[in-house]
Each structure stands twice: as structure tokens, then as C-alpha cells.
Design a protein around this motif. Structure first.
Motif, PDB file in Angstrom:
ATOM      1  N   ASP A  49       4.685   6.510  -2.889  1.00 48.45           N
ATOM      2  CA  ASP A  49       4.816   5.043  -3.605  1.00 48.45           C
ATOM      3  C   ASP A  49       4.798   4.955  -5.046  1.00 48.45           C
ATOM      4  O   ASP A  49       6.110   5.523  -5.121  1.00 48.45           O
ATOM      5  N   VAL A  50       4.595   3.628  -5.234  1.00 41.25           N
ATOM      6  CA  VAL A  50       5.572   3.351  -6.186  1.00 41.25           C
ATOM      7  C   VAL A  50       4.228   2.931  -7.483  1.00 41.25           C
ATOM      8  O   VAL A  50       4.155   1.875  -7.238  1.00 41.25           O
ATOM      9  N   ASN A  51       4.628   4.121  -7.988  1.00 42.28           N
ATOM     10  CA  ASN A  51       3.514   4.425  -9.491  1.00 42.28           C
ATOM     11  C   ASN A  51       3.918   3.962 -10.505  1.00 42.28           C
ATOM     12  O   ASN A  51       4.902   4.840 -11.216  1.00 42.28           O
ATOM     13  N   PRO A  65      -4.922  -3.687 -13.977  1.00 43.92           N
ATOM     14  CA  PRO A  65      -4.309  -2.700 -12.861  1.00 43.92           C
ATOM     15  C   PRO A  65      -4.575  -3.386 -11.315  1.00 43.92           C
ATOM     16  O   PRO A  65      -5.835  -3.639 -11.140  1.00 43.92           O
ATOM     17  N   THR A  66      -3.724  -2.755 -10.877  1.00 47.56           N
ATOM     18  CA  THR A  66      -4.380  -3.053  -8.918  1.00 47.56           C
ATOM     19  C   THR A  66      -3.057  -1.938  -8.163  1.00 47.56           C
ATOM     20  O   THR A  66      -2.120  -1.036  -8.559  1.00 47.56           O
ATOM     21  N   ARG A  67      -3.973  -2.024  -6.826  1.00 43.07           N
ATOM     22  CA  ARG A  67      -3.387  -1.432  -5.871  1.00 43.07           C
ATOM     23  C   ARG A  67      -3.053  -2.425  -4.627  1.00 43.07           C
ATOM     24  O   ARG A  67      -4.010  -2.629  -4.853  1.00 43.07           O
ATOM     25  N   ARG A  78      -0.618   0.459 -12.897  1.00 47.00           N
ATOM     26  CA  ARG A  78      -1.124   1.147 -13.794  1.00 47.00           C
ATOM     27  C   ARG A  78      -0.852   0.346 -15.061  1.00 47.00           C
ATOM     28  O   ARG A  78       0.342   0.562 -15.776  1.00 47.00           O
ATOM     29  N   VAL A  79      -2.608  -0.023 -16.054  1.00 52.60           N
ATOM     30  CA  VAL A  79      -1.648  -0.419 -17.623  1.00 52.60           C
ATOM     31  C   VAL A  79      -2.762   0.222 -17.959  1.00 52.60           C
ATOM     32  O   VAL A  79      -3.504   0.886 -18.077  1.00 52.60           O
ATOM     33  N   VAL A  80      -2.111   0.774 -19.245  1.00 58.13           N
ATOM     34  CA  VAL A  80      -2.758   1.591 -20.001  1.00 58.13           C
ATOM     35  C   VAL A  80      -1.930   1.069 -22.151  1.00 58.13           C
ATOM     36  O   VAL A  80      -0.877   1.057 -21.956  1.00 58.13           O
TER      37      VAL A  80
END
Length: 235
Positions: A49-51, A65-67, A78-80
Motif C-alpha cells: 500500500d502507499v501509506n 484522511p482517506t482510504r 493519514r493526516v495529523v
């Protein structure tokens, strides 16, 4: 050894395009961007996967954030915020064996202030300072979940509800793996890695019951039984 991003592969190329897209659209909000997961370890394969981890200056800014799949490749965005990300790295949770890898192993794609290095050091300091009872306490929480799921799976099998029993057995295996992770201070790349490297992936109902019994004995030896009196519940 630090992994390098192979931009000639479909996943490497997509990671670059994703980074450029979020930086172009949210230029004023983004502090750093990196990869975690398999690609951060240098495992750019057809199953990776591209994480992508996007760090923002302030909460609730930047992309959502999304998948989803992009060009047929699974993407986990992922967003933080910078502050929240450091807070998370300084806290042990019941899912620590599955969370630690993202704190410790990342492949920065744009990090001029060294935020990902700071987060890694914060998490390593947490692990160095954490007391054994913190790990065993979280192990007990996971053991309780695993034991409950296993017991329910046994009952469902007796009632010939094998489909539901299989789902609960998968849950029991995962939490038994997390118990092993806490007891040995071992973290894993993902769920599959956890159940594989702790030897519970192929455990049947009887074998998993034996594993849980052994873990209960180990937890008892470390200071508190998993089954006790009501008064001990709040200790």
C-alpha cells in the motif's frame, strides 16, 4: 540503513504524485510529508500500500484522511497536526504493537524541520521510560478481549454457527498476538505480521486456548491474575 524511494515503480511514482498534489493544494498548511508501512521499510512490491502521512501546522487543516484506490493501488492518506502527532507518540495505548512501527520507521519525503525524527525520538524516549507494569497492564486488556472472543467462538461452534465463530477466532488471534507483543516489547508492521510472528496465525481453537492459558499464567507471574475478586477490579 535508511530506505530510499524507488520513483521508477508505479507505487513510488504514485507516492511522489500524491505528495506534490497535497503540497500544491494545501501549501500553507503542510509542515511535513512522509511514507510509513512497507514502503518506509524499502518493501515496494506489487502488494504494498502507499501509506502517506501528512503533518499540518494546525488541527483540522490540510486534506481529509482517506482510504481508497488510485490507479489500482491502495492508498492510505493519514493526516495529523504537528502537536497532536507528538502527543500520540508519547502515549502507550492498547494497540501499541501495531502503532509503534509508524512512529519509529518512516521515509520522509519533505521534512525540512525534522519533525519525523523528533517524533521518533519522542516515542523511543517513552519506551525507555515506560515501566514494566504499563506493558503488562495493556497486555491484560488485550488478553481479556482475546479470551472473551475465544470463549464466544467456542460457544458458537457448539451452536453450529461456524461463520461467526471464524470471525471471533480471528479477533482472538489478533489480541493474543498483541499480548505477546506487550510481554516481549515487540511491535509489528501490521495485523498479518503480528499473528504470523507470534505463532497464532494457524492456531486452531484448542491450540489458541492453550496459548491463552499460558499467557494468563505469565500475566499472573508478573503481578496480577487475569481472574480475581471484585475488589481487585479497581486496583
Amino acid at each position: 540503513m535508511i530506505a530510499e524511494l524507488d520513483t521508477t515503480t508505479p507505487r513510488g511514482s504514485l507516492a511522489i504524485r500524491l505528495r506534490d498534489a497535497v503540497q500544491e493544494r494545501w501549501a500553507a498548511d503542510i509542515q511535513a510529508v512522509a511514507l510509513c508501512g512497507s514502503m518506509a521499510h524499502g518493501d515496494d512490491t506489487d502488494s504494498s500500500d502507499v501509506n502517506l502521512v501528512v503533518v499540518t501546522y494546525r488541527p483540522r487543516t490540510g486534506p481529509r484522511p482517506t482510504r481508497r484506490r488510485v490507479d489500482g493501488i491502495p492508498v492510505d492518506l493519514r493526516v495529523v497536526s504537528a502537536e497532536d502527532g507528538l502527543v500520540q507518540a508519547r502515549v502507550l495505548t492498547s494497540c501499541w504493537p501495531l502503532e509503534a512501527d509508524a512512529f519509529i520507521t518512516t521515509l520522509p519525503m519533505d521534512d525540512p524541520r525534522g519533525w519525523f525524527k523528533t517524533r521518533r525520538e519522542a516515542h523511543l524516549n517513552l519506551l525507555a521510560e515506560a515501566r514494566p507494569m504499563e506493558f503488562t497492564g495493556l497486555a491484560r486488556q488485550n488478553w481479556a478481549v482475546a479470551s472473551s472472543a475465544h470463549a464466544r467462538a467456542v460457544r458458537l461452534t457448539q451452536w453450529y454457527d461456524t461463520d461467526a465463530a471464524l470471525i471471533l477466532m480471528a479477533d482472538a488471534r489478533l489480541h493474543a498476538a498483541l499480548v505477546a507483543g506487550f510481554l516481549t516489547r515487540t511491535y509489528f508492521r501490521n495485523v498479518a505480521d503480528a499473528v504470523k510472528h507470534t505463532g497464532v496465525a494457524a492456531a486452531d481453537m484448542q491450540e489458541l486456548g492453550a496459548i491463552l492459558k499460558y499467557q494468563a499464567e505469565e500475566l499472573t507471574a508478573r503481578g496480577r491474575p487475569v481472574d480475581g475478586r471484585l475488589a481487585a477490579l479497581f486496583d
